[in-house]
Design a protein around this motif. Sequence first.
Motif, PDB file in Angstrom:
ATOM      1  N   GLY A  73       1.198  -1.222  -0.226  1.00  0.00           N
ATOM      2  CA  GLY A  73       0.177  -0.277  -0.262  1.00  0.00           C
ATOM      3  C   GLY A  73       0.607   1.422   0.065  1.00  0.00           C
ATOM      4  N   ALA A  74       1.880   1.034  -0.244  1.00  0.00           N
ATOM      5  CA  ALA A  74       2.507   1.916  -0.496  1.00  0.00           C
ATOM      6  C   ALA A  74       3.483   3.167  -1.327  1.00  0.00           C
ATOM      7  CB  ALA A  74       4.705   1.561  -0.287  1.00  0.00           C
ATOM      8  N   LYS A  75       3.930   4.172  -1.814  1.00  0.00           N
ATOM      9  CA  LYS A  75       3.583   4.584  -3.039  1.00  0.00           C
ATOM     10  C   LYS A  75       5.738   5.069  -2.845  1.00  0.00           C
ATOM     11  CE  LYS A  75       3.922   8.614  -6.412  1.00  0.00           C
ATOM     12  NZ  LYS A  75       4.043   7.914  -7.431  1.00  0.00           N
ATOM     13  N   VAL A  76       6.737   4.748  -3.984  1.00  0.00           N
ATOM     14  CA  VAL A  76       8.250   5.053  -3.564  1.00  0.00           C
ATOM     15  C   VAL A  76       8.133   5.994  -4.327  1.00  0.00           C
ATOM     16  CG1 VAL A  76      10.755   4.479  -4.300  1.00  0.00           C
ATOM     17  CG2 VAL A  76       8.710   2.629  -2.955  1.00  0.00           C
ATOM     18  N   THR A  77       8.528   6.948  -3.553  1.00  0.00           N
ATOM     19  CA  THR A  77       9.400   8.771  -3.797  1.00  0.00           C
ATOM     20  C   THR A  77      10.974   8.873  -3.334  1.00  0.00           C
ATOM     21  OG1 THR A  77       9.625   9.819  -1.926  1.00  0.00           O
ATOM     22  CG2 THR A  77       6.959   9.254  -2.851  1.00  0.00           C
ATOM     23  N   THR A  78      11.666   7.709  -3.157  1.00  0.00           N
ATOM     24  CA  THR A  78      13.262   7.766  -3.247  1.00  0.00           C
ATOM     25  C   THR A  78      13.627   6.569  -3.160  1.00  0.00           C
ATOM     26  OG1 THR A  78      13.488   9.726  -1.787  1.00  0.00           O
ATOM     27  CG2 THR A  78      14.689   8.181  -2.055  1.00  0.00           C
ATOM     28  N   ILE A  79      14.264   6.197  -4.167  1.00  0.00           N
ATOM     29  CA  ILE A  79      15.387   5.130  -4.222  1.00  0.00           C
ATOM     30  C   ILE A  79      16.576   4.864  -3.925  1.00  0.00           C
ATOM     31  CG2 ILE A  79      16.118   3.442  -5.571  1.00  0.00           C
ATOM     32  CD1 ILE A  79      13.428   3.202  -7.006  1.00  0.00           C
ATOM     33  N   LEU A  80      17.402   4.566  -2.745  1.00  0.00           N
ATOM     34  CA  LEU A  80      18.307   5.242  -2.409  1.00  0.00           C
ATOM     35  C   LEU A  80      19.229   3.877  -2.992  1.00  0.00           C
ATOM     36  CD1 LEU A  80      19.986   6.222   0.617  1.00  0.00           C
ATOM     37  CD2 LEU A  80      20.645   4.258   0.195  1.00  0.00           C
ATOM     38  N   THR A  81      20.432   3.746  -3.347  1.00  0.00           N
ATOM     39  CA  THR A  81      21.255   3.342  -3.634  1.00  0.00           C
ATOM     40  C   THR A  81      22.684   3.455  -2.668  1.00  0.00           C
ATOM     41  OG1 THR A  81      20.817   3.517  -5.970  1.00  0.00           O
ATOM     42  CG2 THR A  81      23.105   2.227  -5.556  1.00  0.00           C
ATOM     43  N   THR A  82      23.080   1.951  -1.884  1.00  0.00           N
ATOM     44  CA  THR A  82      24.424   1.707  -1.027  1.00  0.00           C
ATOM     45  C   THR A  82      25.500   2.405  -1.443  1.00  0.00           C
ATOM     46  OG1 THR A  82      24.195  -0.567  -0.867  1.00  0.00           O
ATOM     47  CG2 THR A  82      22.433   0.329   0.493  1.00  0.00           C
ATOM     48  N   HIS A  83      25.593   1.417  -2.725  1.00  0.00           N
ATOM     49  CA  HIS A  83      26.762   1.722  -3.224  1.00  0.00           C
ATOM     50  C   HIS A  83      27.494   1.101  -4.950  1.00  0.00           C
ATOM     51  CE1 HIS A  83      26.390  -3.014  -2.330  1.00  0.00           C
ATOM     52  NE2 HIS A  83      28.010  -3.171  -3.008  1.00  0.00           N
ATOM     53  N   SER A  84      27.598   0.749  -5.514  1.00  0.00           N
ATOM     54  CA  SER A  84      27.894   1.185  -6.869  1.00  0.00           C
ATOM     55  C   SER A  84      28.257  -0.443  -7.952  1.00  0.00           C
ATOM     56  CB  SER A  84      29.471   1.508  -7.431  1.00  0.00           C
ATOM     57  OG  SER A  84      30.582   1.131  -7.027  1.00  0.00           O
ATOM     58  N   HIS A  85      27.998  -0.909  -7.110  1.00  0.00           N
ATOM     59  CA  HIS A  85      28.376  -2.710  -7.834  1.00  0.00           C
ATOM     60  C   HIS A  85      27.088  -2.571  -7.868  1.00  0.00           C
ATOM     61  CE1 HIS A  85      32.222  -4.293  -4.652  1.00  0.00           C
ATOM     62  NE2 HIS A  85      32.280  -3.800  -5.733  1.00  0.00           N
ATOM     63  N   GLU A  86      27.835  -3.486  -9.941  1.00  0.00           N
ATOM     64  CA  GLU A  86      26.359  -4.037 -10.209  1.00  0.00           C
ATOM     65  C   GLU A  86      25.138  -4.899  -9.905  1.00  0.00           C
ATOM     66  OE1 GLU A  86      25.506  -4.859 -15.086  1.00  0.00           O
ATOM     67  OE2 GLU A  86      27.741  -5.114 -13.877  1.00  0.00           O
ATOM     68  N   ASP A  87      25.228  -5.601  -9.129  1.00  0.00           N
ATOM     69  CA  ASP A  87      24.281  -6.591  -8.403  1.00  0.00           C
ATOM     70  C   ASP A  87      23.377  -5.872  -7.848  1.00  0.00           C
ATOM     71  OD1 ASP A  87      26.744  -6.425  -6.995  1.00  0.00           O
ATOM     72  OD2 ASP A  87      25.094  -8.043  -5.861  1.00  0.00           O
ATOM     73  N   HIS A  88      23.705  -4.416  -7.418  1.00  0.00           N
ATOM     74  CA  HIS A  88      22.424  -4.117  -6.382  1.00  0.00           C
ATOM     75  C   HIS A  88      22.059  -2.815  -7.679  1.00  0.00           C
ATOM     76  CE1 HIS A  88      23.976  -5.629  -2.428  1.00  0.00           C
ATOM     77  NE2 HIS A  88      25.093  -5.697  -3.136  1.00  0.00           N
ATOM     78  N   ILE A  89      22.011  -2.825  -8.478  1.00  0.00           N
ATOM     79  CA  ILE A  89      21.433  -1.525  -9.292  1.00  0.00           C
ATOM     80  C   ILE A  89      20.289  -2.667 -10.399  1.00  0.00           C
ATOM     81  CG2 ILE A  89      22.870   0.421  -8.773  1.00  0.00           C
ATOM     82  CD1 ILE A  89      24.550  -0.253 -11.561  1.00  0.00           C
ATOM     83  N   VAL A  90      20.282  -3.512 -10.700  1.00  0.00           N
ATOM     84  CA  VAL A  90      20.125  -4.103 -12.140  1.00  0.00           C
ATOM     85  C   VAL A  90      18.706  -3.981 -12.195  1.00  0.00           C
ATOM     86  CG1 VAL A  90      18.903  -6.157 -13.328  1.00  0.00           C
ATOM     87  CG2 VAL A  90      21.044  -6.037 -11.690  1.00  0.00           C
ATOM     88  N   ALA A  91      17.973  -3.899 -10.746  1.00  0.00           N
ATOM     89  CA  ALA A  91      16.502  -2.977 -11.210  1.00  0.00           C
ATOM     90  C   ALA A  91      16.019  -1.562 -11.283  1.00  0.00           C
ATOM     91  CB  ALA A  91      15.179  -3.703 -10.508  1.00  0.00           C
ATOM     92  N   LEU A  92      17.246  -1.003 -11.074  1.00  0.00           N
ATOM     93  CA  LEU A  92      17.260   0.203 -10.867  1.00  0.00           C
ATOM     94  C   LEU A  92      16.263   1.380 -11.564  1.00  0.00           C
ATOM     95  CD1 LEU A  92      17.708   2.920  -9.207  1.00  0.00           C
ATOM     96  CD2 LEU A  92      20.511   3.465  -9.922  1.00  0.00           C
ATOM     97  N   PRO A  93      17.185   1.030 -12.846  1.00  0.00           N
ATOM     98  CA  PRO A  93      16.604   2.300 -14.646  1.00  0.00           C
ATOM     99  C   PRO A  93      15.080   1.523 -14.293  1.00  0.00           C
ATOM    100  CG  PRO A  93      18.385   0.973 -14.646  1.00  0.00           C
ATOM    101  CD  PRO A  93      17.772   0.894 -13.995  1.00  0.00           C
ATOM    102  N   ASP A  94      14.539   0.731 -14.345  1.00  0.00           N
ATOM    103  CA  ASP A  94      12.756  -0.300 -14.090  1.00  0.00           C
ATOM    104  C   ASP A  94      12.400   0.734 -13.707  1.00  0.00           C
ATOM    105  OD1 ASP A  94      10.086  -1.625 -13.522  1.00  0.00           O
ATOM    106  OD2 ASP A  94      11.404  -2.834 -15.786  1.00  0.00           O
TER     107      ASP A  94
END
Length: 239
Positions: A73-94
């Motif tokens: 029941g949420a709306k995400v207004t902020t996405i925080l990336t902890t660090h630069s390794h690729e496995d943590h950002i695969v879904a980020l653009p989507d």
Amino acid sequence: MSAEIAISDYSNNPTRGGVEKIRFGNVTIFKTSVGEMDNNVYLLVDERAPENSLLIDAANNPNHLRALVGQAGAKVTTILTTHSHEDHIVALPDLLEATGARHVTSIIDAKDIPVPAEQLYGDDEVVTFGQDIPLHTFLLRGHTPGGLCLSLSAADAGVSSQSLADGTPSHHLFVGDSLFPGGIGGTNTDAEFQSLLGDVVKRVFERFPDDTVVHPGHGKDTTVGVERPHISTWRERGW
């Protein structure tokens, strides 16, 4: 319509695609594991203002993460990336496109993340969500040049004094891949190891009490009290 996700109470036993939740004052913390590397993703929802929620590390499986946000029941207004390794950002653009959220990350690691950020954070700054609940930032340097970590205190989350007396922890930390049960995150050189261990000692073990829960980027949670006695062992073994 996507299938309903099973959300269970926190057991500290994450399984890929499973979701666990725990209430911390006004905040519900959702934890799920995604992708082949079993990355942890955390959704923080202030139940008084779920339309201003925060997601930590859009690591993988965007369909699952979108379904989780909807079911919470949420709306995400902020996405925080902890660090630069690729496995943590695969879904980020989507996820950024689907939610319209702003992207924030470390002032040091940002140059190595191929997705632009609207705001960069360093030590001793504040990211807010919900009804202006503050997440205090600190950097841990070594696993990457500067991983961005977050502290959520019981006082800021609105935890009652009775809940604290009954064993609710004083803090929750979200530390990316910088600290795990049994040791600090992986490093490639002795200089990186010494940097990360020094930061973990100074910015985690010397700052937070034993009951503080540590939420890593993979696997199970731990606490400061469980890990603190092993600092000398980690230093001697060098990893």
